[in-house]
Design an enzyme around this catalytic site. Structure first.
Site, short mmCIF file in Angstrom:
data_model
loop_
_atom_site.label_atom_id
_atom_site.label_comp_id
_atom_site.label_asym_id
_atom_site.label_seq_id
_atom_site.Cartn_x
_atom_site.Cartn_y
_atom_site.Cartn_z
N ASP A 76 -5.09 37.84 47.49
CA ASP A 76 -3.63 38.01 47.47
C ASP A 76 -2.74 36.82 48.17
OD1 ASP A 76 -3.42 40.71 45.85
OD2 ASP A 76 -4.49 41.53 47.55
N SER A 134 2.66 33.97 46.52
CA SER A 134 2.41 33.87 45.91
C SER A 134 4.18 32.50 44.59
CB SER A 134 2.16 34.60 44.65
OG SER A 134 1.54 35.30 45.22
N TRP A 188 7.95 51.17 45.59
CA TRP A 188 8.61 50.34 46.15
C TRP A 188 9.84 50.44 45.16
CZ3 TRP A 188 7.55 43.99 44.69
CH2 TRP A 188 9.04 43.17 45.53
N TRP A 223 0.21 45.04 51.36
CA TRP A 223 -0.13 44.84 50.05
C TRP A 223 -1.09 43.68 49.83
CZ3 TRP A 223 0.19 39.78 49.31
CH2 TRP A 223 1.69 39.22 50.30
N ASP A 244 7.11 41.11 40.26
CA ASP A 244 7.61 41.25 41.24
C ASP A 244 8.84 40.68 40.93
OD1 ASP A 244 5.70 41.73 43.11
OD2 ASP A 244 6.12 39.63 44.42
N TYR A 254 4.56 34.09 34.08
CA TYR A 254 4.27 33.70 35.62
C TYR A 254 4.67 32.98 36.20
CZ TYR A 254 3.83 35.59 40.34
OH TYR A 254 3.61 35.04 42.15
N ASN A 307 -1.50 45.26 43.07
CA ASN A 307 -1.03 46.34 44.08
C ASN A 307 -2.16 47.63 44.10
OD1 ASN A 307 0.74 48.26 46.16
ND2 ASN A 307 1.37 46.50 46.23
N HIS A 360 6.15 49.12 41.57
CA HIS A 360 5.30 50.41 41.32
C HIS A 360 6.60 51.42 42.69
CE1 HIS A 360 4.43 48.82 46.41
NE2 HIS A 360 4.09 48.35 45.93
N ARG A 379 9.83 31.46 42.53
CA ARG A 379 9.26 33.02 42.49
C ARG A 379 9.13 33.21 43.55
NH1 ARG A 379 3.78 31.70 39.55
NH2 ARG A 379 3.01 31.41 41.90
N ASP A 380 9.04 34.48 43.61
CA ASP A 380 8.45 35.23 44.53
C ASP A 380 9.87 34.93 45.78
OD1 ASP A 380 6.37 36.69 46.21
OD2 ASP A 380 4.91 35.41 46.80
N SER A 390 0.32 30.98 35.63
CA SER A 390 1.18 30.59 36.30
C SER A 390 1.28 29.19 36.81
CB SER A 390 0.54 31.17 37.63
OG SER A 390 0.00 32.63 37.13
#
Length: 379
Positions: free
Chosen positions: A345, A126, A215, A311, A167, A114, A251, A212, A119-120, A81
């Site tokens: 998370d 994250s 979403w 989540w 994501d 990642y 998730n 997912h 990001r995010d 990451s």
């Protein structure tokens, strides 16, 4: 991980999409890369569960101590990451080679890629290290993707299943009203396309993150998602291929739900198996390979959530079904544990949760107690 905006889904959730017309399928192997191989057990994650084991032993809880020992023998993906995490690949390769030599069984190593700039973009729990306005895309290509690709390419004796940027593309389907996501969109597309182009090796199998069912699984979102994925693969260049898609990363959705939750009422993608089936014709219409792996590292217990948008450190939850290629769905390559259960998370959800990625032992204990029985089938 999370659907920050479901406006498109709510507006179209009760509609049925027109049947898409298929295009010629993208070039991909017909052989399931997980079939006949052992999914890699990450010793670094297993070591974190030592704390959980000691917690149960201190309480005199023999049953859950034994369960923890079994969980420690279950395969999980290795997350990369940050640029500083690249040595995680070296450690995984060394451990997988050792396991392969000892067992005589071919290993497939699960990795997560990642580190996109910005990001995010819709939540920030994250948020990553790279920013597009600070030369983030070039750093991503040269300091992250290039060494990442070199490491897996050199390990020709192993197979790799690589999850691309959880994501990210989901945000581009539903969250373009968020300023940071709109700004990040071209960077996300260019970055993921570059990763795909850079990882075209026979021992590497690429799975683009497809969020997912809660979403992108709504009828109105399915064709939009497929078009977004197709655009990115086109950017990667002619002849570049992926194996397929990964859903439910980090998730809590079940693969095949025993109870249909009330909040899924208007969706045909009410569990991840149904989502894969729902998305398949739209992928095929764009000439994309409809192959999936499904994260079941954590699954909520029935009634744990009031809506799909919950989540973060959802409770009660447990470790999901053990990784397997026996999925009872012809488009699903394997059930996998992408999210290393026990890692938080974020500072949300269950009381006392630490920052994203930090070990949350109280949560790990809950996951063990509520784990799917398939994890302990050898008991």
């Amino acid at each position: 991980m999370r659907p920050s905006s479901l406006l498109v889904a709510v507006a179209t959730g009760g509609l049925v999409s027109a049947a898409p017309s298929p295009k010629p399928p993208a070039a991909t192997s017909s052989v399931n890369p997980f079939q006949g191989k052992t999914q890699f057990v990450n010793p670094s994650w297993a070591a974190k569960l030592d704390k959980t084991l000691k917690s149960f032993l201190f309480k005199g809880d023999v049953v859950n101590s034994l369960k923890t020992l079994k969980v420690q023998q279950t395969s999980t993906f290795v997350w990369v990451s940050r640029i500083a995490d690249l040595p995680n690949i070296d450690a995984a390769i060394a451990a997988a080679r050792k396991a392969q030599k000892w067992s005589g069984k071919k290993q497939i190593v699960g990795l997560v890629l990642y580190d996109l700039p910005d990001r995010d973009c819709s939540a920030g729990e994250s948020a990553g290290e790279l920013k597009s306005e600070e030369n983030g895309l070039e750093r991503y290509k040269n300091e992250f993707i290039k060494p990442y690709a070199q490491k897996v390419a050199a390990a020709k004796d192993l197979e790799f299943a690589i999850v691309l940027e959880p994501d990210s593309l989901g945000n581009l389907v539903t969250n373009m009203g968020v300023e940071l996501c709109a700004k990040a969109a071209p960077v996300y597309r260019a970055g993921i396309a570059h990763a795909i182009a850079s990882l075209q090796y026979p021992n590497v199998h690429l799975y683009i993150d497809a969020a997912h069912g809660g979403w992108l699984g709504w009828d109105g979102n399915l064709p939009l998602a497929a078009k977004e994925f197709a655009e990115v693969l086109k950017l990667a260049g002619e002849g570049k291929k992926i194996r397929g898609f990964v859903t439910n990363v980090s998730n809590y959705n079940p693969f095949q739900a025993t109870v249909r939750e009330n909040y899924t009422e208007w969706s045909n993608s009410w569990d991840e198996s149904h989502y894969a089936t729902s998305l398949t014709p739209h992928l095929e219409a764009e000439g994309l390979p409809a192959r999936f792996i499904i994260d079941q590292g954590r699954v909520h217990l029935p009634g744990a959530r009031k809506e799909w948008g919950e989540w973060c450190n959802v409770q009660p939850a447990g470790f999901g079904p053990a990784p397997t290629t026996k999925t009872n769905n012809t488009v699903v390559d394997a059930l996998v544990w992408v999210k290393p259960g026990g890692e938080s998370d974020g500072q949300c959800g269950m009381a006392g949760a630490p920052r994203a990625g930090e070990w949350f032992d109280e949560y790990a204990q809950m996951l063990v107690k509520n784990a799917d029985s398939s994890v302990f089938k050898l008991f």
